[in-house]
Design a protein around this motif. Structure first.
Motif, mmCIF file in Angstrom:
data_model
loop_
_atom_site.group_PDB
_atom_site.id
_atom_site.type_symbol
_atom_site.label_atom_id
_atom_site.label_comp_id
_atom_site.label_asym_id
_atom_site.label_seq_id
_atom_site.Cartn_x
_atom_site.Cartn_y
_atom_site.Cartn_z
ATOM 1 N N ARG A 51 -5.711 13.686 -0.370
ATOM 2 C CA ARG A 51 -4.987 13.012 -1.469
ATOM 3 C C ARG A 51 -3.483 12.955 -1.187
ATOM 4 O O ARG A 51 -2.665 13.106 -2.106
ATOM 5 C CB ARG A 51 -5.220 13.716 -2.809
ATOM 6 N N GLY A 120 -2.806 0.815 -1.536
ATOM 7 C CA GLY A 120 -2.008 1.566 -2.522
ATOM 8 C C GLY A 120 -2.245 1.211 -3.968
ATOM 9 O O GLY A 120 -1.641 1.815 -4.848
ATOM 10 N N GLY A 122 -5.385 0.964 -5.823
ATOM 11 C CA GLY A 122 -6.520 1.430 -6.617
ATOM 12 C C GLY A 122 -6.768 2.917 -6.491
ATOM 13 O O GLY A 122 -5.943 3.657 -5.961
ATOM 14 N N ASP A 123 -7.928 3.327 -7.005
ATOM 15 C CA ASP A 123 -8.284 4.741 -6.914
ATOM 16 C C ASP A 123 -8.817 5.055 -5.509
ATOM 17 O O ASP A 123 -8.831 4.196 -4.631
ATOM 18 C CB ASP A 123 -9.301 5.109 -7.999
ATOM 19 N N VAL A 124 -9.286 6.284 -5.325
ATOM 20 C CA VAL A 124 -9.733 6.710 -3.995
ATOM 21 C C VAL A 124 -10.852 5.810 -3.477
ATOM 22 O O VAL A 124 -10.805 5.334 -2.335
ATOM 23 C CB VAL A 124 -10.226 8.185 -4.035
ATOM 24 N N ARG B 66 4.177 5.661 -6.472
ATOM 25 C CA ARG B 66 4.467 5.673 -5.029
ATOM 26 C C ARG B 66 3.282 5.091 -4.241
ATOM 27 O O ARG B 66 2.886 5.619 -3.200
ATOM 28 C CB ARG B 66 4.781 7.091 -4.549
ATOM 29 N N ALA B 67 2.706 4.031 -4.776
ATOM 30 C CA ALA B 67 1.557 3.359 -4.148
ATOM 31 C C ALA B 67 0.414 4.339 -3.893
ATOM 32 O O ALA B 67 -0.329 4.202 -2.930
ATOM 33 C CB ALA B 67 1.979 2.667 -2.857
ATOM 34 N N SER B 68 0.301 5.334 -4.741
ATOM 35 C CA SER B 68 -0.689 6.392 -4.510
ATOM 36 C C SER B 68 -1.403 6.743 -5.809
ATOM 37 O O SER B 68 -1.402 7.903 -6.237
ATOM 38 C CB SER B 68 0.010 7.642 -3.957
ATOM 39 N N VAL B 69 -2.011 5.734 -6.418
ATOM 40 C CA VAL B 69 -2.742 5.963 -7.669
ATOM 41 C C VAL B 69 -3.732 7.114 -7.487
ATOM 42 O O VAL B 69 -3.869 7.976 -8.356
ATOM 43 C CB VAL B 69 -3.462 4.662 -8.101
ATOM 44 N N TYR B 70 -4.386 7.138 -6.311
ATOM 45 C CA TYR B 70 -5.404 8.163 -6.040
ATOM 46 C C TYR B 70 -4.819 9.582 -6.083
ATOM 47 O O TYR B 70 -5.512 10.532 -6.378
ATOM 48 C CB TYR B 70 -6.083 7.914 -4.685
ATOM 49 N N ALA B 71 -3.527 9.715 -5.741
ATOM 50 C CA ALA B 71 -2.904 11.041 -5.718
ATOM 51 C C ALA B 71 -2.498 11.495 -7.122
ATOM 52 O O ALA B 71 -2.290 12.679 -7.356
ATOM 53 C CB ALA B 71 -1.690 11.037 -4.791
ATOM 54 N N ILE B 73 -4.290 10.490 -9.911
ATOM 55 C CA ILE B 73 -5.372 10.024 -10.776
ATOM 56 C C ILE B 73 -5.605 10.957 -11.972
ATOM 57 O O ILE B 73 -5.944 10.495 -13.070
ATOM 58 C CB ILE B 73 -6.674 9.796 -9.956
ATOM 59 N N ASN B 104 -10.345 6.176 -14.668
ATOM 60 C CA ASN B 104 -9.183 5.438 -14.146
ATOM 61 C C ASN B 104 -8.654 4.528 -15.251
ATOM 62 O O ASN B 104 -9.325 4.290 -16.261
ATOM 63 C CB ASN B 104 -9.570 4.611 -12.918
#
Lengths: 172, 286
Positions: A51, A120, A122-124, B66-71, B73, B104
């Motif tokens: 992550r 950059g 969306g989600d994982v 920071r273009a890191s939605v996954y980080a 979440i 999400n």
């Protein structure tokens, strides 16, 4: 006569170099596509498991690479880290900064540009799907690049040498 | 407040307006898709001559995350992202639900950047009651918007100067963690467990960080078992709760025996602005 022979030698060396350089691009293209696939797999790990935020993920991935492909990741990661831009814009910056050093064809560049459009956002799961799609398309490109290398690399090398000999004979 | 750091998240046209605006009393910046941008200044809503499109909200969201939605979440699932400086971007959009839980937030339709302002020293009036003689288990009670969290943060900062303090920051509002670093001063010897439910987090910190004091915000009845566990370990607890008075909180949270453990009860109001100390009740157990 000595000058003529020296001139012919230089011509043959030049044409051979041009031929080998042309042939080298086919080999380098295969290498760069393979490294792009390796880089995307590494990026997948950074996003999927660690992550790691995107700027650092791109920079870390770039540090692991050896070819000009590293420039795309490093430059885009640095742009994303220092400027307030989207990942897509940063990725374009990375491609533009590295393009002159790459042996990739326009078709390959198109694949990585398309990849950047969804970077950059969306989600994982979305990010990993985007990476998988790009890797699958690069895999097809790799097959074509290997075929191109097989067909054309030897041809250009031979043309370079023979072209030099022909020119030398004409001069003499 | 660093103006440059705040306005950089927003579309260029809004940046230009913000550059020309006095932001010294700015409280929030709001973007709504297809609507005029708005500023919250000194309690007033001011509509700007500038409309944000949905695409611009998505772009702002990318820059904020920071273009890191996954980080981010876990924060995004709770409709916010904490940015550098401890400011909090509240988010609104379409919730993606799986198994009855939000996983999400997509199609962002509203962003509200609320500016964090730490009021250093605001708990000075409370500190002498909490520490006086010996450190006391403390409960800070008030209705919403009366400055509970601000006072709690300042208490953590003061206590964290000399004691091992563990902050269980379930809503990320006490320390405003960003990239692993508290954006607001919560004390030099303070450890922060970010975005973890209090009912779980208190026990985790007791085992892992061996705190002298546990600090946590807005306790509910589900947290009482964890608080009892901390108290039984000899760890002091400083917490806040919504309510008008101690009796109301005691009944609503079903405090039971724990009620007697709180030796210092601080009641806050907005009488003279947020953070007005209405009364301090002390039940000295010594």
């Amino acid at each position: 006569m000595l000058i003529k022979l020296l001139g012919c030698g230089i011509i043959m060396l030049c044409t051979a170099k041009i031929g080998f350089d042309k042939a080298g691009r086919f080999t380098r293209r295969v290498g760069e596509i393979r490294e792009l696939q390796t880089a995307l797999a590494a990026l997948k790990g950074e996003i999927g498991f660690a992550r790691t935020p995107m700027p650092e993920a791109l920079i870390k991935t770039g540090q692991r690479l050896k070819t000009a492909v590293a420039g795309i990741f490093s430059a885009s990661g640095e742009a994303l880290r220092t400027c307030d831009i989207t990942a897509g814009t940063a990725w374009e910056t990375g491609i533009d900064a590295s393009k002159k050093d790459l042996a990739l064809k326009e078709d390959d560049i198109y694949i990585i540009r398309s990849f950047g459009e969804l970077l950059g956002g969306g989600d994982v799961a979305g990010q990993l799907e985007n990476i998988d799609l790009a890797m699958a398309r690069l895999s097809v490109s790799e097959g074509e690049a290997i075929e191109d290398e097989r067909k054309h690399a030897r041809l250009y090398r031979t043309l370079g040498i023979i072209g030099g000999i022909v020119l030398a004979v004409i001069f003499i | 407040m660093n103006k440059e750091k705040i306005i950089r998240y927003f579309p260029e046209k809004l940046q230009r307006i913000l550059e020309a605006t006095d932001l010294s009393k700015l409280e929030e910046i709001r973007l709504r898709a297809g609507k005029r941008c708005a500023l919250g200044i000194d309690g007033n809503n001011i509509l700007l001559d500038c409309t944000a499109s949905q695409a611009e909200l998505e772009q702002t969201m990318q820059i904020i995350s920071r273009a890191s939605v996954y980080a981010y979440i876990e924060e995004i699932k709770n409709c916010f992202v904490t940015v550098e400086g401890g400011h909090r971007a509240g988010l609104c959009g379409r919730a993606v639900i799986s198994g009855g839980e939000i996983i999400n937030l997509i199609q962002i339709s509203g962003i509200n950047l609320r500016l964090a302002r730490q009021v250093v020293g605001c708990a000075d009036g409370v500190v002498r009651h909490v520490i006086g003689g010996r450190l006391k288990n403390t409960l800070i009670i008030s209705p919403p918007q009366c400055g509970k969290t601000t006072i709690l943060r300042d208490l953590a900062r003061t206590l964290g100067g000399s004691r091992r303090v563990s902050v269980i920051d379930e809503r990320g509002e006490i320390a405003a963690m960003h990239a692993g670093v508290p954006q607001l001063d919560v004390g030099e010897m303070t450890d922060v467990l970010d975005l973890c439910p209090k009912s779980v987090g208190i026990g985790l910190m007791l085992r892992s960080m061996s705190p002298e004091v546990v600090v946590t915000d807005e306790i509910s009845s589900g947290d009482i078992a964890a608080i009892t566990q901390a108290l039984s370990c000899g760890v002091k607890v400083i917490a806040t709760a919504h309510g008008d008075n101690f009796e109301q909180v005691r009944q609503r949270l079903k405090l039971g025996d724990v009620a007697g453990e709180f030796e210092c009860i601080v009641l806050l109001s907005r009488k003279n602005g947020a953070g007005t100390i209405e009364s301090v009740l002390k039940a000295d157990k010594a």
